[in-house]
Every structure is written in structure tokens, then in C-alpha cells.
Design a protein around this motif. Structure first.
Motif, short mmCIF file in Angstrom:
data_model
loop_
_atom_site.label_atom_id
_atom_site.label_comp_id
_atom_site.label_asym_id
_atom_site.label_seq_id
_atom_site.Cartn_x
_atom_site.Cartn_y
_atom_site.Cartn_z
N UNK A 16 -21.59 38.64 27.67
CA UNK A 16 -22.53 37.65 26.94
C UNK A 16 -21.47 36.61 26.57
N UNK A 17 -20.51 36.63 26.61
CA UNK A 17 -19.52 35.43 26.43
C UNK A 17 -19.57 34.57 27.73
N UNK A 18 -19.66 35.15 28.73
CA UNK A 18 -19.93 34.36 30.15
C UNK A 18 -21.31 33.94 30.72
N UNK A 19 -22.31 34.74 30.19
CA UNK A 19 -23.50 34.58 30.68
C UNK A 19 -24.47 33.95 29.61
N UNK B 124 -26.44 42.59 33.42
CA UNK B 124 -25.52 41.77 34.41
C UNK B 124 -26.72 41.32 35.35
N UNK B 125 -27.68 42.10 35.67
CA UNK B 125 -28.73 41.46 36.79
C UNK B 125 -29.60 40.21 35.93
N UNK B 126 -29.70 40.18 34.45
CA UNK B 126 -30.48 39.32 33.93
C UNK B 126 -29.87 37.87 33.97
N UNK B 127 -30.55 36.84 33.70
CA UNK B 127 -29.92 35.68 33.48
C UNK B 127 -30.82 34.73 32.49
N UNK B 128 -30.13 33.71 32.25
CA UNK B 128 -30.86 32.93 31.15
C UNK B 128 -31.22 33.44 29.85
N UNK C 19 -33.34 35.61 29.51
CA UNK C 19 -33.72 36.94 29.49
C UNK C 19 -32.38 37.73 29.25
N UNK C 20 -31.60 37.37 29.77
CA UNK C 20 -30.20 37.96 29.45
C UNK C 20 -29.93 38.00 28.02
N UNK C 21 -30.10 36.79 27.42
CA UNK C 21 -29.66 36.79 25.89
C UNK C 21 -30.64 37.93 25.09
N UNK D 59 -38.14 39.83 40.50
CA UNK D 59 -36.96 40.59 40.18
C UNK D 59 -37.18 40.94 38.67
N UNK D 60 -37.89 40.23 37.61
CA UNK D 60 -37.75 40.59 36.28
C UNK D 60 -38.72 41.85 35.97
N UNK D 61 -39.60 42.13 37.12
CA UNK D 61 -40.52 43.09 37.01
C UNK D 61 -39.70 44.14 37.47
N UNK D 62 -39.02 44.16 38.42
CA UNK D 62 -38.15 45.26 38.86
C UNK D 62 -37.45 45.73 37.86
N UNK D 63 -36.68 44.75 37.02
CA UNK D 63 -35.66 45.17 36.10
C UNK D 63 -36.40 45.92 35.01
N UNK D 64 -37.67 45.52 34.74
CA UNK D 64 -38.04 46.33 33.58
C UNK D 64 -38.67 47.64 34.32
#
Length: 246
Positions: free
Chosen positions: A69-72, A123-127, A129-131, A209-214
């Protein structure tokens, strides 16, 4: 036939591997060889060993997620929360390790299998969505689970140092949960827009990609349930059925 994104497929394989490994490992009370269990030699009960293992796994998972979280993270409040989690959980991890080693109790140095799968999902999430994933899974959900581990230890663990550690740490975990719930609530309006079906800043590929992650998250959750069933059922050799898609 639906196929997962390669990253998600790898995460699901790791999570399902956790369930398989759980079925192959002997129960904690089973001796693998003629050498007595180390904990048994010094009068350490099963409740103590279980608490050390579960608390250490949870602490290491929290620190690793918070370093991510500190880095992303894009939200400054998420970064501030993550830094607090690193500071507090690192201190707790070190204290638990000192107590365990002084009493010749084996203590894990990494998250558990399923926690590592969840970390890969994170780790695969970004922005944004990661938060949101970090706040949901390693803020609220993980702290609820860890509080349960510590409450159980206070009731069952008779070792003075470990029981005192559980009692001392529990209020901090409860404070962390309150902080995480506040953080989660503050992010929900933004998350609803980003995870909805309307127009977003993500292109078509990112949405897939987000659907895959879900889907992978659902499979990881099912693997967690399998592992929990195997812990509850001594001597069981195989999970009933875990949906492990690749």
C-alpha cells in the motif's frame, strides 16, 4: 469456456494448493517421526502452538500488504493507515517471536498459503481499486479475523507470557479495525463508481482484468473455506470440492 487472466489463474492455483497442502499435512498432534514434538517437550499445549502460528501468519500478511500500500496506494489516507499498520504489526510480530523462541515454539516467518494468494490478488490491482481492496481485505476483513484469533487465545491459552501478549495486543487490533472501517466508509462512494458498469477511466482490457480478479477472489474465498473445514475435521484427507478454474 471461460478462462482466467494468467495472473488470476496463478493466484487461484496457489489458493487451491493451500487446500491440498492442508489435506496432506499431519495434524498438529501427530508425530512425523519417533522424535517427540518440540512443544510437547517443554509442556506447550496445542492452544499455544495454534495461537503462535495463526497470529504470526496474520501479522506477516498485514505487514506485507501494508508495504504494498505504501508503494501503490493513490489515497493519502490509505498510505497513512498502511504506515501505522507496518509500525504496530512489526512491533507485535517481533514481540511474539521473542516469546515463542524463548519457549522453543516454532514461529512462522511468512503469511499462510491463502494469505499469500490474497496478497497476489492485491498486488495485481491498481489505482483506486487497489486502495479499496486493501481497505476491505487487509483493513477490515483481516483485522476481524485477527481479533477472533486473539479473543480465542485470551480464553484458551494458559501460557502466562502468550496470554499477556494477547491481552496487550487486542485493544490495538480493535483500534485498527475502527480505523479501517472509517477508511473503508470514506472510500465507498468512489469505489461504487469505479466498480460499476457505467463509464469509468478504465479501458475494456482493464475491465476484463478486474472481472478476472473478482472471479479469482471468489475462488480464493472458497479455498479459505476448504482450509477452514480441514482444520475443523481431524484426519480428513481431501476437500469436498473446491472450484479451481484455470
Amino acid at each position: 469456456m471461460f478462462r482466467l487472466h494468467p495472473i488470476a489463474a496463478g493466484i487461484v492455483a496457489l489458493a487451491c494448493g493451500a487446500a491440498v497442502a492442508q489435506t496432506q499435512l499431519p495434524s498438529p498432534s501427530t508425530q512425523v517421526s519417533g522424535t517427540p514434538d518440540r512443544g510437547a517437550r517443554v509442556g506447550i499445549a496445542e492452544a499455544e502452538r495454534e495461537f503462535v502460528e495463526n497470529a504470526a501468519h496474520a501479522g506477516h500478511a498485514e505487514v506485507r500488504a501494508s508495504r504494498l500500500a505504501l508503494s501503490k496506494a493513490t489515497n493519502p489516507d490509505v498510505k497513512n493507515f498502511a504506515q501505522r499498520m507496518i509500525d504496530d504489526h512489526t512491533q507485535a510480530n517481533q514481540k511474539l517471536r521473542q516469546i515463542a523462541m524463548a519457549n522453543r515454539i516454532d514461529v512462522p516467518s511468512d503469511p499462510a498459503f491463502v494469505q499469500r494468494a490474497k496478497l497476489q490478488l492485491l498486488e495485481a490491482a491498481d489505482g483506486q481499486d487497489f486502495d479499496q481492496r486493501y481497505a476491505d481485505e487487509f483493513g477490515v476483513e483481516a483485522h476481524r479475523e485477527t481479533i477472533g484469533i486473539f479473543e480465542k487465545a485470551i480464553a484458551r491459552v494458559r501460557h502466562p507470557q502468550l496470554n499477556a501478549f494477547a491481552r496487550e495486543t487486542l485493544p490495538k487490533l480493535q483500534e485498527h479495525l475502527q480505523m479501517a472501517q472509517t477508511l473503508q466508509a470514506s472510500m465507498q462512494p468512489t469505489a461504487a463508481v469505479n466498480r460499476g458498469t457505467g463509464s469509468t477511466s478504465m479501458g475494456p482490457v482493464a475491465q476484463v482484468d478486474q472481472e478476472d480478479l473478482r472471479d479469482a477472489q471468489q475462488d480464493v474465498n472458497e479455498a479459505v473455506q476448504v482450509v477452514q473445514r480441514m482444520r475443523i475435521t481431524p484426519g480428513a484427507r481431501r476437500p469436498r470440492r473446491a472450484r479451481c478454474r484455470t
